[in-house]
Design a protein around this motif. Structure first.
Motif, PDB file in Angstrom:
ATOM      1  N   THR A  31     -35.172  31.316  -7.267  1.00 16.78           N
ATOM      2  CA  THR A  31     -35.281  32.698  -7.759  1.00 16.78           C
ATOM      3  C   THR A  31     -34.031  33.493  -7.407  1.00 16.78           C
ATOM      4  O   THR A  31     -33.456  34.193  -8.249  1.00 16.78           O
ATOM      5  CB  THR A  31     -36.522  33.386  -7.143  1.00 16.78           C
ATOM      6  N   VAL A  32     -33.601  33.374  -6.139  1.00 15.37           N
ATOM      7  CA  VAL A  32     -32.401  34.090  -5.688  1.00 15.37           C
ATOM      8  C   VAL A  32     -31.171  33.620  -6.458  1.00 15.37           C
ATOM      9  O   VAL A  32     -30.336  34.431  -6.895  1.00 15.37           O
ATOM     10  CB  VAL A  32     -32.188  33.908  -4.168  1.00 15.37           C
ATOM     11  N   ALA A  33     -31.063  32.284  -6.658  1.00 17.48           N
ATOM     12  CA  ALA A  33     -29.909  31.729  -7.378  1.00 17.48           C
ATOM     13  C   ALA A  33     -29.828  32.281  -8.796  1.00 17.48           C
ATOM     14  O   ALA A  33     -28.754  32.662  -9.276  1.00 17.48           O
ATOM     15  CB  ALA A  33     -29.988  30.205  -7.389  1.00 17.48           C
ATOM     16  N   VAL A  34     -30.973  32.348  -9.465  1.00 12.17           N
ATOM     17  CA  VAL A  34     -31.010  32.870 -10.840  1.00 12.17           C
ATOM     18  C   VAL A  34     -30.677  34.365 -10.846  1.00 12.17           C
ATOM     19  O   VAL A  34     -29.925  34.852 -11.709  1.00 12.17           O
ATOM     20  CB  VAL A  34     -32.398  32.623 -11.479  1.00 12.17           C
ATOM     21  N   GLN A  35     -31.234  35.098  -9.876  1.00 13.27           N
ATOM     22  CA  GLN A  35     -30.973  36.538  -9.812  1.00 13.27           C
ATOM     23  C   GLN A  35     -29.488  36.827  -9.567  1.00 13.27           C
ATOM     24  O   GLN A  35     -28.920  37.729 -10.186  1.00 13.27           O
ATOM     25  CB  GLN A  35     -31.830  37.184  -8.715  1.00 13.27           C
TER      26      GLN A  35
END
Length: 928
Positions: free
Chosen positions: A569-573
């Motif tokens: 999730t963090v990587a995509v954000q």
């Protein structure tokens, strides 16, 4: 003074809570038509027991209060006093709030607060407590501090001082000030001042331009006639020797062998172009020991010397105290300047821009503007430290300082009076430049584009150099920072890039041609939406960060995070955020491309500004990119929260960077501190900062006789190594209370964590109840400065302090006679930077405990130990509660690094006996 009825009030209370505390004294001065004040004061009998601290503070006894009347007895008198009066007081809302609650009434009177008024008319005071202001302004000293009548009289005299100061201001100030003040409490006072000024000084001009201090002194004051002095290094030695310049010209100066040794070593390093590391014990006088050789070197060679300190107080001390004294003492003239980073100076262009949008500011921020208006009429530096005590200044300083990418000094309309440019010009002409560690590293980061060329450097407080390098050479980002960058880029109001370009649309249409302007405006109009989308993505990302942190203060990002469900999730954000960031930078680059075809100054200036905005965005991008590189041993990234959430990333080892970027270009570096050696070795310090272990070093002993002035005691039976927490809270609290009672207060207790401090506070307060000793705990009874001042006011107190109290506090004399060190100050092994550093050393086959954790703890331990003896007359005890120093093999490193040859190691009960016997010995010495 004005011809209206004024009543100045003050009260004393049992505490600060309007609903639970009570008034114990009321006083008022009534002044009508400028006549002599009539006074009224009365003690008030409370319904509850008055805390011992309040009785001690006021000098009022319980018996006096028992015999006093109730507040209701004086209700009619007070109401009659206040009728048709302007009510004045220092922090008057506090007084009125208590009175209104106690009398069950609401006063409709006009209020004038001398605290607010003084902050406006005297914006550069260090403190705004009533007693401090009376001293600073040379008013009548308080007859009885913390007594209502005395305080009311002081507030009245303070109001008169503000009135007289106000009458000296130009009418242009009042025209602008009244518009800014709006319907605030100060408006009435300012309006009365304006009317009186117009009446008394009808010829006074009304300036419409920016009014600044009228200074025409050139860059430096006139140089004095120089006396002959030797260019041989022997001059330095003679200067510090008995019968030398310092002893002859300074009454209180005493020649000290250690200071002479250090000064000679500094001079030799400058001459031989070599680096040197010097530990100079407390009381050596190291500032003079490096300043005098540095000034001598600069005068004999024409080369600049840069002096870098870690803390602002030391910077200020050198510039405002040491250099003026040396200017009188030394046989030659010199030019010394204090240089700070851009963010410390007010930008006059941004100031004028802010004055045009005051309706968008809240009432507190508007009062700050009034203070700054007065300050600008008085300051010669434009340095915000002069007004740093003004509340709410920090909220708006970011939009007022010189840290602005659109700044082009050569093109600025205010360039001829820009404070930052004046400071930098002075630095170009100076012999000695005083900076802080932060500016030193900012200069390195910008490839030495901030400081003038220099090849000789003195680093004071050098034990902070490594940590400063980690902080300054790392990156950090917060949602608030992102918001500020985007607001300055895309807000529609004046002061932002978007707003300023739109406001000059007609100019740009003429400069760029209609067709080119249409294309430029097309890109410009896309900015607000692009910035909004970026901010929304940042909000989403930082909300995720908040969930990851939970209640933890920090969370390290490692390769193990790849296994966490939130990682993707963090990587995509972050990927989405970087994409939106690129949209904005592409828009800005497209604008620059259009401007590049122009050859006028306005287009060049706008292109320069856009380039600065792109740099801001690239720095933001760099932080997010680096933070994701969690598989590199040489870098650490983590989340951190205090009053906001930060994403941080830092190199783990800065030694090679310091070696290449800081030391290699220098001919001579002099690094000094009171705490950089461990067991007489500089190996750890040299390795951390990238200098060869063969670098010249000098250990200068303190002139204090520690073995006679103090006693070190180690408690053997408080630590239980079988417990995870090491200590039993009740036992430690009881021991502190027993020591404090024997010492009659005068005790500083140093903790390694705020958590343990809070755990100790409750049982300790219980043990000290009824002892007459006041307990002051950091974060519970106030912040660092507040409780330190309370401790100085009442020596019969015990102060509990955490990390910030281990260094940087100076309490000479018998107000501090005992320092208790609870625990050996090892850094928390799970703190991101410490854990990453340990792993980095392990990967190199090195021992992180002995090469990193232990040395850092020893240096911290020396700093805590050094809080006790600050002068030759100081005496007292240092008690270490952590018995590991004698049970563990590594304990010898702590003890052998201290300037004492002997110590006592025994049980709690025997240490208490030793304290009693020490007191008896001290009493006998006093009799002799």
């Amino acid at each position: 003074m004005i011809k209206r009825k004024i009543v100045v009030v003050d009260i004393e209370t049992t505490g600060f809570d309007i609903y639970n505390d009570e008034i114990i004294e009321f006083a008022a001065l009534s002044i009508e038509e400028g006549k002599e004040a009539e006074t009224f004061s009365a003690l008030i009998s409370p319904r509850r027991q008055v805390p011992e601290r309040i009785l001690r503070l006021t000098g009022i006894s319980q018996e006096e209060l028992r015999q006093a009347g109730s507040l209701q007895t004086y209700r009619d008198k007070i109401l009659n006093l206040f009728q048709n009066a302007i009510i004045v007081g220092h922090n008057v809302e506090f007084d009125l709030g208590f009175l209104e609650h106690a009398l069950n009434i609401h006063f409709e009177n006009t209020l004038w607060d001398t605290l607010e008024i003084t902050r406006i008319l005297y914006p550069n005071m260090n403190k705004y407590k009533l007693g401090d202001l009376t001293k600073s302004l040379g008013l009548t000293p308080l007859v009885k501090a913390h007594r209502a009548l005395s305080d009311a009289q002081a507030a009245w005299e303070l109001l008169q001082a503000c009135w007289e100061k106000g009458l000296t201001l130009d009418l242009g100030f009042y025209q602008r000030a009244l518009a800014i003040a709006g319907n605030s409490r100060v408006t009435g006072f300012l309006r009365e001042l304006e009317k009186t000024t117009r009446r008394k000084f009808p010829e006074r001009l009304i300036p419409t331009d920016l009014v600044l201090y009228n200074q025409d002194l050139g860059l430096f004051e006139e140089q004095k006639d120089e006396e002959p002095f030797s260019e041989d290094i022997g001059w330095i030695e003679k200067c510090f020797s008995q019968g030398g310049i310092l002893e002859n010209k300074l009454k209180s100066y005493e020649s000290r062998l250690g200071q002479l040794q250090m000064a000679k070593a500094v001079g030799e390093s400058l001459i031989s172009s070599t680096h040197i590391v010097i530990e100079a014990g407390t009381g050596t006088g190291k500032s003079y020991a490096y300043l005098i050789p540095s000034l001598w070197w600069s005068k004999t060679t024409g080369k600049k010397v840069v002096v870098a300190t870690h803390t602002i107080p030391l910077q200020e001390q050198i510039f405002k105290k040491d250099l003026p004294i040396l200017a009188q003492v030394l046989p030659f003239s010199f030019r010394g300047v204090l240089l700070k980073g851009k963010s410390n100076y007010i930008c006059l262009k941004r100031w004028l821009s802010t004055l045009s949008i005051t309706t968008e500011l809240d009432p507190g921020e508007r009062l700050v503007l009034l203070s700054i208006m007065v300050w600008l009429r008085e300051t010669t530096t434009g340095d915000w430290q002069e007004v740093s005590q003004i509340p709410n200044l920090g909220k708006i300083w970011g939009s007022l300082n010189c840290e602005e990418e659109s700044c082009i000094p050569g093109k600025c309309s205010q360039a001829n009076r820009c404070y930052m440019l004046q400071a930098r010009k002075r630095a170009e002409e100076a012999d000695l430049i005083i900076v802080n560690h932060s500016l030193l590293f900012s200069d390195i980061r910008t490839d030495r584009n901030i400081l003038p060329e220099y090849h000789e450097l003195v680093v004071d407080e050098a034990h902070h150099l490594h940590q400063s390098a980690l902080e300054q050479l790392g990156n950090e980002i917060s949602l608030e920072q992102i918001s500020r960058v985007l607001n300055l880029l895309s807000r529609s109001m004046a002061g932002s890039f978007y707003g300023n370009v739109k406001a000059r649309a007609q100019l740009w249409e003429r400069i760029l041609s209609v067709a080119l302007w249409e294309r430029f405006r097309g890109y410009l109009e896309k900015l607000p939406e692009a910035c909004d989308e970026l901010y929304q993505q940042a909000e989403e990302l930082f909300a995720t960060f908040e969930q990851i942190l939970g209640k933890e203060l920090s969370y390290r990002l490692t390769v193990h995070c790849h296994k966490e469900r939130w990682w993707q999730t963090v990587a995509v954000q972050i990927e989405n955020l970087l994409g939106r960031l690129k949209v904005i930078t592409d828009l800005l680059k497209a604008m620059i491309n259009l401007l590049d075809s122009q050859d006028d100054e306005d287009s060049a200036a706008l292109a320069h500004e856009i380039s600065g905005r792109i740099r801001n965005l690239e720095e933001m991008r760099e932080c997010f990119v680096l933070a994701q590189q969690v598989d590199q041993l040489t870098r650490v990234s983590w989340l951190e929260q205090s009053n906001r959430i930060l994403l941080k990333t830092s190199p783990v080892d800065v030694s090679s960077i310091l070696k290449e970027k800081l030391f290699a270009p220098l001919d001579c570096a002099i690094l000094t501190s009171a705490t950089i050696s461990i067991s007489n070795s500089f190996q750890h310090f040299l390795r951390e900062i990238g200098l060869n272990e063969s670098t010249t070093s000098l250990l200068v002993d303190s002139p204090f006789d520690y073995d006679h002035q103090m006693q070190l005691m180690v408690v053997k039976d408080l630590v239980d190594v079988d417990q995870d927490e090491l200590f039993d809270i009740e036992k430690v609290a009881l021991f502190i209370s027993e020591v404090s009672e024997r010492m009659q207060g005068r005790t500083l207790v140093l903790f390694t964590s705020h958590r343990f401090l809070r755990e100790i506070h409750l049982p300790l307060s219980r043990y000290l109840e009824g002892s007459g000793i006041e307990l002051l705990a950091q974060g519970i009874d106030g912040g660092r400065q507040a409780i330190l001042e309370a401790f100085l006011d009442n020596p019969k107190s015990v102060l509990l302090g955490a990390s910030s109290f281990w260094e940087g506090i100076d309490i000479p004399g018998d107000k501090l006679s005992c320092v208790i060190l609870i625990k050996l100050p090892f850094g928390p092994p799970n703190r991101p930077l410490i854990a990453a550093r340990s792993e980095y050393l392990e990967a190199q086959g090195r021992n992180p405990f002995y090469e990193f954790l232990l040395p850092e703890a020893v240096l911290r331990f020396k700093q805590g130990f050094g809080r006790l003896i600050r002068s030759k007359s100081d005496r007292g005890l240092v008690i270490l509660c952590d018995g590991r120093v004698i049970h563990k093999r590594y304990g010898r490193y702590f003890l052998s690094s201290l300037p004492v040859r002997t110590h006592i190691r025994t049980s709690r009960s025997q240490i208490l006996d030793k304290i009693d016997s020490w007191f008896d010995e001290e009493y006998q010495k006093e009799l002799l």
